[in-house]
Enzyme design. Structure first.
Site, mmCIF file in Angstrom:
data_model
loop_
_atom_site.group_PDB
_atom_site.id
_atom_site.type_symbol
_atom_site.label_atom_id
_atom_site.label_comp_id
_atom_site.label_asym_id
_atom_site.label_seq_id
_atom_site.Cartn_x
_atom_site.Cartn_y
_atom_site.Cartn_z
ATOM 1 N N GLN A 178 0.818 -1.213 0.000
ATOM 2 C CA GLN A 178 0.000 0.000 0.000
ATOM 3 C C GLN A 178 0.849 1.259 0.000
ATOM 4 O O GLN A 178 0.617 2.178 -0.798
ATOM 5 C CB GLN A 178 -0.925 -0.006 1.215
ATOM 6 C CG GLN A 178 -1.816 1.234 1.314
ATOM 7 C CD GLN A 178 -2.756 1.191 2.507
ATOM 8 O OE1 GLN A 178 -2.918 0.146 3.118
ATOM 9 N NE2 GLN A 178 -3.356 2.302 2.837
ATOM 10 N N THR A 195 2.996 -6.854 3.204
ATOM 11 C CA THR A 195 3.441 -6.924 1.805
ATOM 12 C C THR A 195 4.748 -6.175 1.625
ATOM 13 O O THR A 195 5.673 -6.657 0.977
ATOM 14 C CB THR A 195 2.361 -6.336 0.877
ATOM 15 O OG1 THR A 195 1.119 -6.981 1.125
ATOM 16 C CG2 THR A 195 2.748 -6.524 -0.576
ATOM 17 N N GLU A 197 26.510 6.116 -8.537
ATOM 18 C CA GLU A 197 27.490 6.758 -7.659
ATOM 19 C C GLU A 197 26.989 6.920 -6.228
ATOM 20 O O GLU A 197 27.789 7.117 -5.312
ATOM 21 C CB GLU A 197 27.889 8.116 -8.234
ATOM 22 C CG GLU A 197 28.759 8.003 -9.479
ATOM 23 C CD GLU A 197 29.227 9.359 -9.959
ATOM 24 O OE1 GLU A 197 29.562 10.202 -9.105
ATOM 25 O OE2 GLU A 197 29.259 9.566 -11.171
ATOM 26 N N GLU A 245 -3.458 -7.237 -2.158
ATOM 27 C CA GLU A 245 -4.905 -7.012 -2.242
ATOM 28 C C GLU A 245 -5.140 -5.787 -3.111
ATOM 29 O O GLU A 245 -4.246 -4.979 -3.327
ATOM 30 C CB GLU A 245 -5.521 -6.876 -0.860
ATOM 31 C CG GLU A 245 -4.924 -5.806 0.007
ATOM 32 C CD GLU A 245 -5.761 -4.541 0.002
ATOM 33 O OE1 GLU A 245 -6.961 -4.642 -0.322
ATOM 34 O OE2 GLU A 245 -5.215 -3.474 0.291
ATOM 35 N N ASN A 256 3.205 11.949 0.742
ATOM 36 C CA ASN A 256 3.711 11.265 -0.442
ATOM 37 C C ASN A 256 4.307 12.239 -1.445
ATOM 38 O O ASN A 256 5.278 11.911 -2.139
ATOM 39 C CB ASN A 256 2.592 10.448 -1.093
ATOM 40 C CG ASN A 256 2.179 9.266 -0.238
ATOM 41 O OD1 ASN A 256 2.950 8.771 0.569
ATOM 42 N ND2 ASN A 256 0.939 8.824 -0.395
ATOM 43 N N THR A 307 0.845 1.832 13.549
ATOM 44 C CA THR A 307 -0.507 1.393 13.188
ATOM 45 C C THR A 307 -0.780 -0.039 13.620
ATOM 46 O O THR A 307 -1.909 -0.379 13.954
ATOM 47 C CB THR A 307 -0.704 1.505 11.668
ATOM 48 O OG1 THR A 307 0.351 0.781 11.008
ATOM 49 C CG2 THR A 307 -0.653 2.958 11.227
#
Length: 342
Positions: free
Chosen positions: A11, A141, A250, A67, A224, A175
């Site tokens: 996710q 995952t 590098e 999922e 994000n 979480t």
């Protein structure tokens, strides 16, 4: 141009990937349907991350999740035409934040499909430079399946560079209770099969959103996009050939003093809200000094309690090499940065 293949796992990896490709499309002048803006004349810079398909371009990437919730958003989103449908791979059952499910059971059911798509991507490259893997340490995952896939990448493409951008568990924000276990197991695999792992954590990113960007109700889209800016700057030398910038490979050469110590910390400057942007002092010296302030670091550590082994600073924009040299010399004279003795 040497091609780079991006692998977005779990996710967190897929959500970061969506922000990254949105930014890459803006930088290279690519529309959400893959067509090229007429204002962009340099098609060569596209070929690192994009491949031509007829009159359009599609990213060299895979979205992988056990999922389909997050990937269904990609399939129905505004950028759905940009991505090849075969490169969005989802299973039927998630890993339930359990490393073992991602590595031993559920993950092994789709790893052959993923390997086949990676082989197809590699065969379409003229000179593959390496892989960039996006994931989290704490998810089932992101930890379990990433470990499994990194082993296969090491066996199949052992001489290619493998870089990771990873979300490390935060000291206070958590979480699920299994995060520490997933992280330890995934880190053990990363020591063996990854060349360099750039780490950030959500707690530091939340603090940046509230303290520096004045976002009272920040969300994962903001976080994000911050990560996407960092990734864009780290990969800019592989995508554009303007100026004297470090090559993709590098980073592992200069930032990794010992093969198993390959976890650089990420810092970014300037960080300010849109309202303050016109009033901030953004010369080379002030931006460089901000980089070493704890408020600009994207992981919760106290830099004054440790020492640096190596540092890479990437400047982007109209920056004079003379200003850079003067700034670095001033940092050395003032002893702002504490290096190890050797």
């Amino acid at each position: 141009m040497n091609e780079i293949i991006c692998l977005h796992i779990g996710q967190a990896g897929c959500q970061i990937g969506h922000a990254c490709w949105e930014l890459f499309c803006l930088e290279h002048g690519i529309q959400p349907d893959g067509s090229l803006c007429s204002s962009n004349d340099d098609n060569q810079s596209l070929l690192t991350f994009f491949e031509p398909v007829g009159y359009a371009y599609t990213p060299r990437m895979l979205y992988i999740d056990l999922e389909s919730t997050v990937l269904d958003e990609v399939r129905s989103g505004s950028y759905r035409q940009l991505f090849h449908p075969d490169r969005i791979i989802s299973g039927k059952e998630d890993a339930a934040s359990n490393y073992a499910r991602g590595y031993f059971t559920i993950g092994r059911e789709i790893v052959d499909r993923v390997q086949e798509q990676i082989r197809r991507l590699v065969n379409r490259c003229h000179s593959l430079q390496g892989f960039v893997v996006f994931h989290s340490f704490g998810g089932g995952t992101g930890s379990g399946f990433t470990s499994l896939l990194m082993e296969h990448l090491h066996n199949d493409y052992g001489k290619k560079t493998r870089l990771e951008f990873a979300i490390f568990p935060s000291p206070k924000l958590s979480t699920v209770i299994t995060e520490p276990y997933n992280t330890v197991l995934n880190t053990h695999t990363g020591l063996e099969y990854a060349d360099c792992v750039f780490i950030v954590d959500n707690e530091a990113l939340w603090d940046i959103c509230t303290r520096s960007l004045n976002l009272s109700r920040g969300n994962f889209v903001n976080i994000n996009r911050l990560i996407a800016q960092v990734i864009s700057n780290i990969t800019v030398s592989s995508r554009f050939k303007d100026g004297t910038t470090a090559d993709f490979i590098e980073f592992q050469t200069n930032l990794v003093p010992f093969p198993r110590i390959h976890f650089p910390l990420v810092s970014y400057a300037p960080l300010c809200s849109a309202e303050k942007a016109y009033h901030e002092r953004n010369d080379t010296q002030s931006i460089t000094e901000d980089l070493f302030h704890r408020n600009n670091q994207m992981i919760k550590v106290e830099p004054s309690q440790g020492k640096y082994m190596s540092i890479t600073i990437i400047y982007r924009g109209a920056v004079s090499p003379i200003d850079i040299n003067n700034t670095i010399n001033k940092l050395k004279r003032d002893r702002r940065i504490s290096f190890v003795d050797w």
